[in-house]
Write a protein that holds these residues in place. Structure first.
Motif, PDB file in Angstrom:
ATOM      1  N   SER A 108       0.829  -1.205   0.000  1.00  0.00           N
ATOM      2  CA  SER A 108       0.000   0.000   0.000  1.00  0.00           C
ATOM      3  C   SER A 108       0.863   1.255   0.000  1.00  0.00           C
ATOM      4  N   ALA A 109       1.925   1.236   0.813  1.00  0.00           N
ATOM      5  CA  ALA A 109       2.802   2.402   0.900  1.00  0.00           C
ATOM      6  C   ALA A 109       3.493   2.671  -0.429  1.00  0.00           C
ATOM      7  N   TYR A 110       4.011   1.609  -1.054  1.00  0.00           N
ATOM      8  CA  TYR A 110       4.738   1.809  -2.310  1.00  0.00           C
ATOM      9  C   TYR A 110       3.816   2.251  -3.435  1.00  0.00           C
ATOM     10  N   ILE A 111       2.666   1.618  -3.572  1.00  0.00           N
ATOM     11  CA  ILE A 111       1.739   2.018  -4.635  1.00  0.00           C
ATOM     12  C   ILE A 111       1.263   3.446  -4.405  1.00  0.00           C
ATOM     13  N   SER A 112       1.000   3.805  -3.157  1.00  0.00           N
ATOM     14  CA  SER A 112       0.606   5.185  -2.848  1.00  0.00           C
ATOM     15  C   SER A 112       1.710   6.159  -3.235  1.00  0.00           C
TER      16      SER A 112
ATOM     17  N   GLN B 187      -8.532  -0.881  -8.480  1.00  0.00           N
ATOM     18  CA  GLN B 187      -7.550  -1.825  -7.949  1.00  0.00           C
ATOM     19  C   GLN B 187      -6.246  -1.738  -8.738  1.00  0.00           C
ATOM     20  N   PHE B 188      -5.150  -1.846  -7.990  1.00  0.00           N
ATOM     21  CA  PHE B 188      -3.818  -1.839  -8.587  1.00  0.00           C
ATOM     22  C   PHE B 188      -3.129  -3.156  -8.234  1.00  0.00           C
ATOM     23  N   LEU B 189      -3.046  -4.028  -9.231  1.00  0.00           N
ATOM     24  CA  LEU B 189      -2.414  -5.322  -9.056  1.00  0.00           C
ATOM     25  C   LEU B 189      -0.978  -5.274  -9.563  1.00  0.00           C
TER      26      LEU B 189
END
Length: 463
Positions: free
Chosen positions: A364-368, A407-409
């Motif tokens: 979550s942190a990296y995608i954010s 969604q981010f896969l």
């Protein structure tokens, strides 16, 4: 908090999109039993637009060349003089008049009298007349009267043997050199201004300064340059459960990875990054760390403590500044986000250092970071390429996504085949799968299922 702050104790507190947080307390004065208004859910695009509207390129400054590496020019650079600044030799050999070598062969060489030696940096130059030549080194100025340079390999090197030489011998009195082939005018001469002409624009505003651009600036005589500086980004991981890599991991503890991931991501985006890892869940300690870091920060990025856990003190501290808004987004993973300013203006003031508070689970942190922080850093740099590139690709796997969430896969993209494959599952703690991914597969908010072979948007990471 790395790995724990985004889904704490109950399904109602899961902030990765699987369940909404518990309803907000009923506003004072509302009728007993009346349902509280549900908190707003922001879209990814709304949050990103709000964040970017509050930042801009950093003010331009004048820097020494090496201090400007990685920065972007705030000005067009115009050359004051020619480059090269004079005609010079591109070879070790002999400067001569071309007419003197007409018809020269190994059997019937042109024999020329050597009138002097010219080294790189020479100021006094011999004049080359008919039947004469001057020994010359690479980079040395071409003497008056000379029209070309014969490489030493085209001569006997002054040995008197008439055999082709691979090096020039020491200078001797009354030396003669035999030239074994004709030399055309301008051969092996770097003409003045042939690289850069005086008055020409050599670099445009917005150019990122790397090694070759800095070398060009030095070559044309620039000692300093006006640039948009690289933003200074302070990265903090919060959570009493965190230990540093190499330390023993006791019961209930976890190694801090977020601060390393996010600091490296900030460097990759072009920032100057400072890592501050493992700040415990203590309001006074967190505030002291923030106050200590504000003086060297153009941007603060935190991870952990943005959900609804009982021990999440990040919101408590940030909200005390009066300029940080915590919100929930229609995305998975990374639903809880915080954004605002703290610092210089004091509590409640609009001025201060921009801050983005990210969820604590590693994925979550990296995608954010990729979606929100990286565009902020690129904007501060004055870069034109603020966002990661997005391409369309076929996904051979069937995909499922929660309703109302983008969604981010994680995935791996084959550019040659135009195909993207999911990597790992959707859970937000799978750092092993994240490390194998080179892209993000996007499933829109209004889509819950995609059959195998569907075309999807792919956000390319890295590069």
């Amino acid at each position: 908090m790395t790995g724990s702050t985004e889904s704490n104790t109950t399904p109602a507190a899961c902030c990765d999109g699987s369940a909404d947080p518990a309803p907000a307390p009923r506003p004072a004065g509302s009728a007993a039993g009346a349902p509280a208004a549900p908190p707003r859910l922001w879209t990814v695009d709304e949050h990103l637009a709000d964040v970017l509207s509050a930042v801009g390129p950093l003010p331009a400054i004048e820097l020494q060349l090496l201090d400007a590496q990685g920065c972007r020019l705030d000005e067009d650079v115009v050359a004051d003089g020619d480059l090269p600044p004079f005609d010079n030799s591109s070879m070790d050999g002999y400067a001569l008049r071309t007419a003197d070598t007409a018809g020269a062969t190994g059997e019937y060489p042109s024999v020329l009298t050597v009138v002097g030696d010219i080294a790189a940096g020479a100021a006094e130059l011999p004049r080359v007349g008919p039947g004469q030549a001057a020994r010359i080194m690479t980079g040395a100025p071409v003497p008056p009267g000379a029209q070309a340079v014969a490489p030493v390999e085209w001569t006997d090197g002054g040995s008197g043997t008439g055999e082709a030489a691979d090096a020039m011998g020491p200078a001797v009195a009354d030396e003669e050199v035999r030239v074994l082939r004709p030399v055309s005018e301008g051969a092996h001469v770097r003409r003045r201004g042939s690289d850069v002409a005086a008055g020409s624009r050599v670099l445009e505003a917005g150019t990122r300064l790397g090694p070759t651009q800095l070398g060009l600036l030095a070559a044309i005589g620039r000692a300093t340059v006006r640039v948009r500086p690289r933003p200074r980004v302070v990265v903090l991981s919060t959570g009493s459960e965190l230990v540093q890599p190499g330390e023993p991991v006791g019961p209930g503890r976890i190694t801090d990875s977020n601060s390393f991931t996010l600091t490296a991501a900030a460097l990759d985006a072009g920032a100057i990054a400072y890592r501050v890892g493992g700040v415990p869940d203590d309001a006074a300690r967190l505030r002291a760390v923030l106050e200590d870091q504000l003086g060297r920060a153009d941007l603060i990025v935190t991870s952990g403590g943005v959900s609804v856990g009982a021990y999440d003190v990040v919101k408590e501290v940030f909200e005390s500044y009066g300029g940080v808004d915590f919100r929930r987004l229609r995305m998975q993973p990374g639903k809880p986000q915080g954004f605002g300013r703290i610092g210089a203006g004091g509590p409640g003031a609009a001025a201060g250092v921009p801050l983005l508070a990210l969820p604590g689970n590693p994925v979550s942190a990296y995608i954010s970071f990729e979606l929100f922080v990286r565009p902020v850093i690129r904007t501060m740099l004055g870069a034109a390429d603020v966002h990661r590139p997005v391409v369309r690709a076929l996904c051979p796997a069937a995909l499922r996504s929660p309703a109302g969430r983008r969604q981010f896969l994680r995935g791996r993209y084959d550019a040659a085949a135009g195909v993207v494959e999911p990597v790992g599952g959707a859970e937000s703690h799978l750092v092993g799968a994240l490390a194998r991914a080179d892209c993000l597969i996007t499933v829109p908010e209004d889509v819950t299922e995609l059959p195998a072979g569907s075309e999807v948007d792919v956000v390319l990471l890295g590069g």
